[in-house]
Design a protein around this motif. Sequence first.
Motif, mmCIF file in Angstrom:
data_model
loop_
_atom_site.group_PDB
_atom_site.id
_atom_site.type_symbol
_atom_site.label_atom_id
_atom_site.label_comp_id
_atom_site.label_asym_id
_atom_site.label_seq_id
_atom_site.Cartn_x
_atom_site.Cartn_y
_atom_site.Cartn_z
ATOM 1 N N CYS A 22 -15.141 5.967 -94.318
ATOM 2 C CA CYS A 22 -15.490 5.272 -95.560
ATOM 3 C C CYS A 22 -14.897 3.866 -95.536
ATOM 4 C CB CYS A 22 -14.910 6.021 -96.758
ATOM 5 S SG CYS A 22 -15.457 7.725 -96.875
ATOM 6 N N GLN A 23 -15.622 2.922 -96.079
ATOM 7 C CA GLN A 23 -15.111 1.577 -96.283
ATOM 8 C C GLN A 23 -14.544 1.527 -97.692
ATOM 9 O OE1 GLN A 23 -14.417 0.180 -93.620
ATOM 10 N NE2 GLN A 23 -15.485 -1.743 -93.796
ATOM 11 N N ILE A 24 -13.233 1.529 -97.784
ATOM 12 C CA ILE A 24 -12.571 1.504 -99.081
ATOM 13 C C ILE A 24 -12.367 0.052 -99.485
ATOM 14 C CG2 ILE A 24 -10.519 2.238 -100.363
ATOM 15 C CD1 ILE A 24 -12.346 4.527 -99.320
ATOM 16 N N HIS A 54 -10.040 9.570 -93.988
ATOM 17 C CA HIS A 54 -11.175 10.260 -93.370
ATOM 18 C C HIS A 54 -10.779 10.822 -91.999
ATOM 19 C CE1 HIS A 54 -15.525 10.922 -93.798
ATOM 20 N NE2 HIS A 54 -15.497 10.985 -92.488
ATOM 21 N N GLN A 85 -7.891 4.230 -96.359
ATOM 22 C CA GLN A 85 -8.839 3.857 -95.307
ATOM 23 C C GLN A 85 -8.782 4.841 -94.139
ATOM 24 O OE1 GLN A 85 -10.825 0.997 -95.829
ATOM 25 N NE2 GLN A 85 -12.000 1.801 -94.136
ATOM 26 N N CYS A 129 -16.937 9.401 -99.995
ATOM 27 C CA CYS A 129 -16.415 8.029 -100.046
ATOM 28 C C CYS A 129 -16.162 7.587 -101.486
ATOM 29 C CB CYS A 129 -17.363 7.071 -99.333
ATOM 30 S SG CYS A 129 -17.397 7.340 -97.539
ATOM 31 N N GLN A 144 -12.522 6.527 -102.865
ATOM 32 C CA GLN A 144 -12.358 5.236 -103.540
ATOM 33 C C GLN A 144 -11.714 5.427 -104.908
ATOM 34 O OE1 GLN A 144 -13.359 1.946 -102.263
ATOM 35 N NE2 GLN A 144 -11.938 1.421 -103.901
#
Length: 132
Positions: free
Chosen positions: A125-127, A115, A112, A84, A88
């Motif tokens: 992942c939280q981008i 993945h 986003q 992640c 990012q």
Amino acid sequence: MAKLATFTFILIAIMAFSMMSAYRTTTIEDNGHEMQMEISSSFQNQCPNSVQGDSCDPYFQFLISNHIKKCCSFLNNVTKQCLCTVIQQIHDKAQQRAADEFGRKAIHDAAQSLHNDCKLSGKGCQIQGPKG
């Protein structure tokens, strides 16, 4: 004096053994060419502060699906702990080159979904959103 020499010998032997076992060889295939790299296990669990991610540049520059394969291949070789963070960083690098808000939004959406698009293991992942 003999005890000191023995202690020094043991200490040097332990250090030599740990240094030798701290490396492993990893084979990475890029466009059909195999490359071998030695990776220090002492650095293996640390995420790099900056990532080249050049394999993902063409994908994020044009957002054309035929460029994603090389990016996915690169990401599949990143440790799960760092995945992640690396995505990012690639996202942020691409954001800097975006021409406008529409481009930044498209890059964010692509990062986003990377993945899932690359079928990477683990959770998504939280981008963090578009920078700009």
